[in-house]
Enzyme design. Sequence first.
Site, PDB file in Angstrom:
ATOM      1  N   GLU A 253       0.993  -1.381  -0.251  1.00  0.00           N
ATOM      2  CA  GLU A 253       0.081   0.072   0.158  1.00  0.00           C
ATOM      3  C   GLU A 253       1.040   1.419  -0.080  1.00  0.00           C
ATOM      4  O   GLU A 253       1.775   1.267   0.171  1.00  0.00           O
ATOM      5  CB  GLU A 253      -0.519  -0.069   1.203  1.00  0.00           C
ATOM      6  CG  GLU A 253      -2.087  -1.263   1.303  1.00  0.00           C
ATOM      7  CD  GLU A 253      -3.035  -0.846   2.463  1.00  0.00           C
ATOM      8  OE1 GLU A 253      -3.461   0.041   2.802  1.00  0.00           O
ATOM      9  OE2 GLU A 253      -3.569  -1.737   2.345  1.00  0.00           O
ATOM     10  N   LYS A 255       2.397   4.444   0.820  1.00  0.00           N
ATOM     11  CA  LYS A 255       2.236   4.902   2.502  1.00  0.00           C
ATOM     12  C   LYS A 255       1.914   6.566   2.512  1.00  0.00           C
ATOM     13  O   LYS A 255       2.948   6.672   2.371  1.00  0.00           O
ATOM     14  CB  LYS A 255       4.100   5.463   3.704  1.00  0.00           C
ATOM     15  CG  LYS A 255       3.613   5.166   4.498  1.00  0.00           C
ATOM     16  CD  LYS A 255       5.392   4.512   5.451  1.00  0.00           C
ATOM     17  CE  LYS A 255       5.742   4.639   6.735  1.00  0.00           C
ATOM     18  NZ  LYS A 255       5.138   5.759   7.042  1.00  0.00           N
ATOM     19  N   PHE A 345      -6.998   2.536   5.471  1.00  0.00           N
ATOM     20  CA  PHE A 345      -6.588   1.474   5.207  1.00  0.00           C
ATOM     21  C   PHE A 345      -6.823  -0.165   5.979  1.00  0.00           C
ATOM     22  O   PHE A 345      -6.515  -1.081   5.892  1.00  0.00           O
ATOM     23  CB  PHE A 345      -4.858   1.840   5.349  1.00  0.00           C
ATOM     24  CG  PHE A 345      -4.647   2.012   6.142  1.00  0.00           C
ATOM     25  CD1 PHE A 345      -4.866   1.858   8.211  1.00  0.00           C
ATOM     26  CD2 PHE A 345      -4.249   3.645   6.266  1.00  0.00           C
ATOM     27  CE1 PHE A 345      -4.018   2.314   8.113  1.00  0.00           C
ATOM     28  CE2 PHE A 345      -3.866   4.652   7.011  1.00  0.00           C
ATOM     29  CZ  PHE A 345      -3.445   3.318   8.216  1.00  0.00           C
ATOM     30  N   ARG A 422       4.071  -2.846  17.289  1.00  0.00           N
ATOM     31  CA  ARG A 422       4.224  -3.166  16.671  1.00  0.00           C
ATOM     32  C   ARG A 422       5.078  -4.394  16.213  1.00  0.00           C
ATOM     33  O   ARG A 422       6.100  -5.150  17.002  1.00  0.00           O
ATOM     34  CB  ARG A 422       5.731  -1.854  16.520  1.00  0.00           C
ATOM     35  CG  ARG A 422       6.178  -1.485  15.873  1.00  0.00           C
ATOM     36  CD  ARG A 422       7.242  -0.747  15.284  1.00  0.00           C
ATOM     37  NE  ARG A 422       7.036   0.707  16.261  1.00  0.00           N
ATOM     38  CZ  ARG A 422       7.003   1.459  15.375  1.00  0.00           C
ATOM     39  NH1 ARG A 422       6.887   1.346  14.183  1.00  0.00           N
ATOM     40  NH2 ARG A 422       6.584   3.105  15.993  1.00  0.00           N
TER      41      ARG A 422
HETATM   42  P1  ATP Z   1       6.458   6.659  10.721  1.00  0.00           P
HETATM   43  O1  ATP Z   1       6.902   8.315  11.191  1.00  0.00           O
HETATM   44  O2  ATP Z   1       6.786   6.394   9.278  1.00  0.00           O
HETATM   45  O3  ATP Z   1       5.043   7.474  10.151  1.00  0.00           O
HETATM   46  P2  ATP Z   1       5.082   5.922  12.875  1.00  0.00           P
HETATM   47  O4  ATP Z   1       6.102   5.318  14.025  1.00  0.00           O
HETATM   48  O5  ATP Z   1       4.550   6.570  12.581  1.00  0.00           O
HETATM   49  O6  ATP Z   1       6.218   5.985  12.113  1.00  0.00           O
HETATM   50  P3  ATP Z   1       4.486   3.079  11.966  1.00  0.00           P
HETATM   51  O7  ATP Z   1       3.397   2.117  12.096  1.00  0.00           O
HETATM   52  O8  ATP Z   1       5.808   2.831  11.968  1.00  0.00           O
HETATM   53  O9  ATP Z   1       4.424   4.377  12.415  1.00  0.00           O
HETATM   54  O10 ATP Z   1       4.351   3.488   9.870  1.00  0.00           O
HETATM   55  C1  ATP Z   1       3.214   3.170   9.161  1.00  0.00           C
HETATM   56  C2  ATP Z   1       2.743   4.631   9.376  1.00  0.00           C
HETATM   57  O11 ATP Z   1       2.498   4.878   8.308  1.00  0.00           O
HETATM   58  C3  ATP Z   1       0.960   4.814   9.982  1.00  0.00           C
HETATM   59  O12 ATP Z   1       1.590   5.191  11.649  1.00  0.00           O
HETATM   60  C4  ATP Z   1       0.422   5.804   9.319  1.00  0.00           C
HETATM   61  O13 ATP Z   1       0.547   7.081   9.534  1.00  0.00           O
HETATM   62  C5  ATP Z   1       0.996   5.862   7.907  1.00  0.00           C
HETATM   63  N1  ATP Z   1       0.401   4.717   6.552  1.00  0.00           N
HETATM   64  C6  ATP Z   1       0.302   5.733   5.334  1.00  0.00           C
HETATM   65  N2  ATP Z   1       0.269   4.673   4.697  1.00  0.00           N
HETATM   66  C7  ATP Z   1      -0.730   4.140   5.584  1.00  0.00           C
HETATM   67  C8  ATP Z   1      -1.676   2.446   4.865  1.00  0.00           C
HETATM   68  N3  ATP Z   1      -1.641   2.331   3.413  1.00  0.00           N
HETATM   69  N4  ATP Z   1      -0.894   1.854   5.711  1.00  0.00           N
HETATM   70  C9  ATP Z   1      -0.695   1.900   6.956  1.00  0.00           C
HETATM   71  N5  ATP Z   1      -0.138   2.842   7.633  1.00  0.00           N
HETATM   72  C10 ATP Z   1       0.251   3.787   6.874  1.00  0.00           C
END
Ligand code: ATP
Length: 592
Positions: A253, A255, A345, A422
């Site tokens: 997907e 991001k 999502f 996580r």
């Molecule tokens: P990051 O700073 O990389 O966004 P994070 O700690 O906020 O990291 P992670 O779970 O590590 O969060 O990375 C996934 C993040 O990406 C989610 O928190 C969400 O905000 C974002 N995101 C964007 N598109 C998607 C998607 N298609 N599916 C899941 N998460 C997504």
Amino acid sequence: MPMMFETLCDYYDRLEKLSGKIEMTKVLVDLFTKADPEEIDKIVYLTIGELWPDYLGRPELGVAERLLLRAVSKATGVSVERLEKMLKALGDIGKVAERAIRMKKTQALLVTPLTVKEVYEKLVKIAHATGEGSQDLKLRILVGLLVSAKPIEARYLARIVIGQLRLGVGEMLILDALAEAFLRVKNGREIIERAYNKVPDLGYIAKVAAQQGVEGLSRIKIEPGRPIRPMLAERLSDPGEILRKLGGEAAAEWKYDGERCQIHKRGNDVWLFSRRLENITAQYPDVVDYVRKYIKANECIIEGEIVAIDPETGEMRPFQELMRRKRKYDIHKIMEEIPVKVFLFDLIYLEGEEYLDKPYLERRRKLEEILEPNEYLTLSHMKIVKNIEELEKFFLEAIEAGCEGLVLKSLRGDSIYQAGARGWLWIKYKRDYKSEMADTVDLVVIGAFAGKGRRAGSYGALLVAAYNPERDIFESVCKVGSGFTDTELDNLPTLLQPYMRERKPPNVDSVMEPDYWVEPSLVMEVIGAELTLSPVHTAAKDLVKKNLKKDAGIAIRFPRFIRWRPDKSPKDATTTQELFEMYLAQLKKLEK
Ligand code: ATP
């Protein structure tokens, strides 16, 4: 029996002197078993320096240092100037308040000792005091508390109201202690954490654990209006490893680079919660509207990413622009300046049923089912990838569209929604390198896209190219839709008219098909956020293939028009060789 505030402060004093997790847990277990189950929630909130969970969107304590010093002065007779000096010397407002109480000359005779309940209730009053006269009211309540406080109570009261309790007690430590105090089963810790993931309200969880034990915690259900802790992704930077980890195939997907949002709906009520579970409903009245209009469900909890959109071109804008929505006033004005889209999502809950334990594809199918097709609220862009090439190509498309990379999701039967964890069911794949654009480039118009909305009748964006002198051909770099003034936009049709062509001109190399082709003639100066590789553009494709072994051209992310360069002929434009060298020279390793 209700607990005295002094007793609680004695526990804080013991905790403050410890740093080992085991010893601290012991003290907390002792505190929780002594607490009256009726007020254990308040004890837990105070211990983590809060009054209630964030998601309720209630006000915070918000007492300023100056106001507190005035209250201490009034309660003790020590002047504010003297207190300020003490604060400079001691560096801790808690110690200042404690000392000032000790220095008090006349001890009040008839003070009733403080209970935890009374302190909590007075702090709630302080938090709720707003508007005219609120400072006076806060001051009066604080003085009232401090007059009755013993020195140790003053120390912790001061730290709590100013938001500096800092006992080193995190939520996980509280859960450990609650499990040990109330759940006498082997997997007690797991049970309580699962409950906490569904209801991230430590006070409530503590109360249920103390009053109803394992039984009560196992009965806790997700409910619209109350956020759950989000599932998080692991990170890897090697696509081969990602695919291996996920069993050879995965749902890739985009991001999106926006704000994560948990969307709750019950009838006409809609709540939006951030990644940190704060209530952000008020910042997105437009999203609330879309949810009411396009989600065909009475009750549901779904998740998505809110992304800022360029109102002129409909393209995605960087995350920073969303931050302008973080304000209390004029939200409707900002809404027009920074419209948003939501890319959904996940689905967590639907019509009374929890979806956490259902596999990814089933959740996604259901999500699709309840979504009325529309342009504001859509499913995240997804593709099932089975090899490195497919993954890489999809990744480059995502970057060029303004995304951060991909989130790769497990397709296996056990691909549940792991609330609060996580884990390896989601793996994010972001770039290791970023190539910032230090300088502008000069590019040639080769196509145009019809304008929509305010731009109807003119053009919404132009397709531009760099010059490849070896092939004597113009190779596409990006679509430019931002940066034009209204006058420049109005003039576009007249400016382009002499060069419009029915078919792609023979000296143009472009995979992207614009609505209209344009004979390479007009040169514009462009700047962007960075240079990227893109499978949809052709600039420097040969060089990229030869040197980087990738099937992609060089493109510009978030390009903006700066000005026309009538002084330059198309062949004076930036060459594909130059563009490639800029890309290499500016590659910067991203911090992990
Ligand atoms: P990051 O700073 O990389 O966004 P994070 O700690 O906020 O990291 P992670 O779970 O590590 O969060 O990375 C996934 C993040 O990406 C989610 O928190 C969400 O905000 C974002 N995101 C964007 N598109 C998607 C998607 N298609 N599916 C899941 N998460 C997504």
